[in-house]
Design an enzyme around this catalytic site. Structure first.
Site, PDB file in Angstrom:
ATOM      1  N   SER A 176      -0.278   4.400  -1.164  1.00 56.99           N
ATOM      2  CA  SER A 176      -0.670   5.405  -2.153  1.00 56.99           C
ATOM      3  C   SER A 176      -1.262   6.647  -1.515  1.00 56.99           C
ATOM      4  O   SER A 176      -1.257   7.725  -2.111  1.00 56.99           O
ATOM      5  CB  SER A 176      -1.705   4.823  -3.122  1.00 56.99           C
ATOM      6  OG  SER A 176      -1.169   3.740  -3.833  1.00 56.99           O
ATOM      7  N   ARG A 177      -1.799   6.483  -0.303  1.00 55.55           N
ATOM      8  CA  ARG A 177      -2.492   7.592   0.354  1.00 55.55           C
ATOM      9  C   ARG A 177      -2.552   7.315   1.847  1.00 55.55           C
ATOM     10  O   ARG A 177      -2.083   6.295   2.324  1.00 55.55           O
ATOM     11  CB  ARG A 177      -3.911   7.725  -0.209  1.00 55.55           C
ATOM     12  CG  ARG A 177      -4.754   6.466  -0.031  1.00 55.55           C
ATOM     13  CD  ARG A 177      -6.158   6.629  -0.570  1.00 55.55           C
ATOM     14  NE  ARG A 177      -6.185   6.656  -2.025  1.00 55.55           N
ATOM     15  CZ  ARG A 177      -6.354   5.580  -2.796  1.00 55.55           C
ATOM     16  NH1 ARG A 177      -6.498   4.386  -2.242  1.00 55.55           N
ATOM     17  NH2 ARG A 177      -6.358   5.680  -4.098  1.00 55.55           N
ATOM     18  N   GLY A 178      -3.122   8.220   2.573  1.00 60.49           N
ATOM     19  CA  GLY A 178      -3.447   7.984   3.973  1.00 60.49           C
ATOM     20  C   GLY A 178      -2.248   7.756   4.866  1.00 60.49           C
ATOM     21  O   GLY A 178      -1.191   8.379   4.712  1.00 60.49           O
ATOM     22  N   ILE A 179      -2.416   6.844   5.822  1.00 56.97           N
ATOM     23  CA  ILE A 179      -1.383   6.599   6.826  1.00 56.97           C
ATOM     24  C   ILE A 179      -0.094   6.092   6.192  1.00 56.97           C
ATOM     25  O   ILE A 179       1.002   6.527   6.546  1.00 56.97           O
ATOM     26  CB  ILE A 179      -1.911   5.619   7.885  1.00 56.97           C
ATOM     27  CG1 ILE A 179      -2.976   6.296   8.757  1.00 56.97           C
ATOM     28  CG2 ILE A 179      -0.768   5.088   8.755  1.00 56.97           C
ATOM     29  CD1 ILE A 179      -3.696   5.354   9.707  1.00 56.97           C
ATOM     30  N   GLY A 180      -0.211   5.170   5.262  1.00 60.81           N
ATOM     31  CA  GLY A 180       0.997   4.622   4.637  1.00 60.81           C
ATOM     32  C   GLY A 180       1.829   5.703   3.973  1.00 60.81           C
ATOM     33  O   GLY A 180       3.051   5.776   4.145  1.00 60.81           O
TER      34      GLY A 180
ATOM     35  N   TYR B 294     -13.217  -9.114  10.885  1.00 54.82           N
ATOM     36  CA  TYR B 294     -12.232  -8.031  10.814  1.00 54.82           C
ATOM     37  C   TYR B 294     -11.247  -8.128  11.974  1.00 54.82           C
ATOM     38  O   TYR B 294     -10.034  -7.981  11.783  1.00 54.82           O
ATOM     39  CB  TYR B 294     -12.940  -6.676  10.823  1.00 54.82           C
ATOM     40  CG  TYR B 294     -11.981  -5.497  10.843  1.00 54.82           C
ATOM     41  CD1 TYR B 294     -11.184  -5.216   9.738  1.00 54.82           C
ATOM     42  CD2 TYR B 294     -11.885  -4.675  11.962  1.00 54.82           C
ATOM     43  CE1 TYR B 294     -10.300  -4.136   9.751  1.00 54.82           C
ATOM     44  CE2 TYR B 294     -11.002  -3.593  11.982  1.00 54.82           C
ATOM     45  CZ  TYR B 294     -10.218  -3.334  10.885  1.00 54.82           C
ATOM     46  OH  TYR B 294      -9.337  -2.269  10.898  1.00 54.82           O
TER      47      TYR B 294
ATOM     48  N   GLY C  74       0.842  -1.192   0.000  1.00 58.11           N
ATOM     49  CA  GLY C  74       0.000   0.000   0.000  1.00 58.11           C
ATOM     50  C   GLY C  74       0.875   1.239   0.000  1.00 58.11           C
ATOM     51  O   GLY C  74       2.000   1.228  -0.486  1.00 58.11           O
TER      52      GLY C  74
ATOM     53  N   ASP D 122      -0.337  -6.550  -6.376  1.00 56.75           N
ATOM     54  CA  ASP D 122      -1.281  -6.946  -5.339  1.00 56.75           C
ATOM     55  C   ASP D 122      -0.541  -7.740  -4.267  1.00 56.75           C
ATOM     56  O   ASP D 122       0.128  -8.733  -4.576  1.00 56.75           O
ATOM     57  CB  ASP D 122      -2.376  -7.814  -5.976  1.00 56.75           C
ATOM     58  CG  ASP D 122      -3.548  -8.080  -5.074  1.00 56.75           C
ATOM     59  OD1 ASP D 122      -3.366  -8.112  -3.839  1.00 56.75           O
ATOM     60  OD2 ASP D 122      -4.662  -8.279  -5.598  1.00 56.75           O
TER      61      ASP D 122
ATOM     62  N   LYS E  27      -1.982  -1.410  -5.793  1.00 55.23           N
ATOM     63  CA  LYS E  27      -2.780  -1.645  -6.995  1.00 55.23           C
ATOM     64  C   LYS E  27      -3.213  -0.355  -7.678  1.00 55.23           C
ATOM     65  O   LYS E  27      -3.770  -0.399  -8.778  1.00 55.23           O
ATOM     66  CB  LYS E  27      -4.022  -2.457  -6.635  1.00 55.23           C
ATOM     67  CG  LYS E  27      -3.722  -3.867  -6.161  1.00 55.23           C
ATOM     68  CD  LYS E  27      -4.975  -4.541  -5.605  1.00 55.23           C
ATOM     69  CE  LYS E  27      -6.054  -4.671  -6.659  1.00 55.23           C
ATOM     70  NZ  LYS E  27      -7.269  -5.327  -6.121  1.00 55.23           N
TER      71      LYS E  27
END
Length: 274
Positions: free
Chosen positions: A16-20, A165, A14, A71, A39
């Site tokens: 691409s955005r956010g926390i990462g 989850y 991951g 992926d 992805k």
């Protein structure tokens, strides 16, 4: 071993955005390299950013980054991401297991297909990326694994909300604690990092209450700074689960007002108190 991220290479699922992305930008400011496996080759109208725009932001922050479109569920894609890190930057020093699927449906409402997706991205993805990177982590002089997963909280009020989850996220935690024990003699440290409160990401806005929920959330930068604090922690912890505020406090930062939220922030999943 070093307390600096300069020249260290991170492989992240991951990002691409956010926390990462916030973690990679914070690490880039300290001179880190990054390989992102995600992805998001093309923009999504519901979510900002792609793996390519993430690379541009990381490099603007002072780091070097390479995008690998793939992926985390696919073994060949994971191997390609690790190989890219080795070919481009000479090795792997840090694995960040960031990619995650969120589905808060209860047992009767969650289809087996959705269940499989969550387990494969969250728990299997953590296992698969870490496993592929291990031979190169063994060669690093300060190898680390950081997994974005929660405390093991078996309180019924959490388990009963969304068992599938909870299994997938706590599975990530158990794997990481296992890696710490299994590879301690190889010099690989492994820890988990989790936000104390909700974080103002697109997921919060789209899935967990909209703009009102975002006003009670802290900014993504708290997780970026906490990750850097953990990765450069002079005491070199391993086999532990840290909330973001705990990782920051260990580095001497206790004033977190700059990260926003309110006087009554929304606690994140599996966290019961401030």
């Amino acid at each position: 071993m070093t307390d600096s991220l300069k020249g260290r290479t991170i492989v992240m699922s991951g990002g691409s955005r956010g926390i990462g992305l916030a973690i990679l930008i914070a690490a880039a400011k300290e001179g880190a390299n990054a390989v992102l496996l995600a992805k998001t080759d093309q923009p999504d109208p519901r979510l900002p950013g792609t793996v390519h725009t993430a690379v541009a932001e990381i490099e603007a922050a002072g780091g070097h980054a390479v995008a690998v479109v793939g992926d985390v569920r696919e073994e060949a894609d994971v191997a390609r991401a690790v190989a890219t890190a080795v070919e481009t930057f000479g090795g792997v020093d840090i694995v960040v297991n960031n990619a995650s699927a969120l589905n808060l449906a209860g047992t009767l409402d969650l289809t087996p297909k959705r269940y499989d997706l969550m387990q494969q991205i969250n728990a299997k993805g953590t296992f698969q990326l870490t496993r592929a990177a291990l031979p190169h982590l063994f060669a690093s002089d300060d190898a680390q694994i950081v997994t974005l997963s929660p405390p093991i909280n078996l309180a019924p009020h959490w388990l009963g909300k969304f068992p599938a989850y909870a299994l997938s996220k706590m599975g990530m935690t158990l794997l990481t604690l296992g890696f710490a024990a299994e590879f301690a003699e190889k010099g690989v440290r492994a820890n988990c990092l989790w936000p104390q409160t909700t974080i103002a990401t697109a997921a919060v806005v789209n899935l967990l209450g909209g703009e009102d929920a975002a006003t009670r959330a802290r900014s993504v930068e708290i997780m970026g700074d906490a990750a850097v604090a953990l990765l450069t922690d002079a005491e070199r912890p391993t086999g532990q689960i840290f909330l973001d505020v705990e990782a920051l406090a260990r580095s001497g930062k206790t004033d977190i007002s700059e990260y926003g939220g309110t006087d009554d922030p929304e606690l994140d999943f599996f966290v019961d108190s401030l």
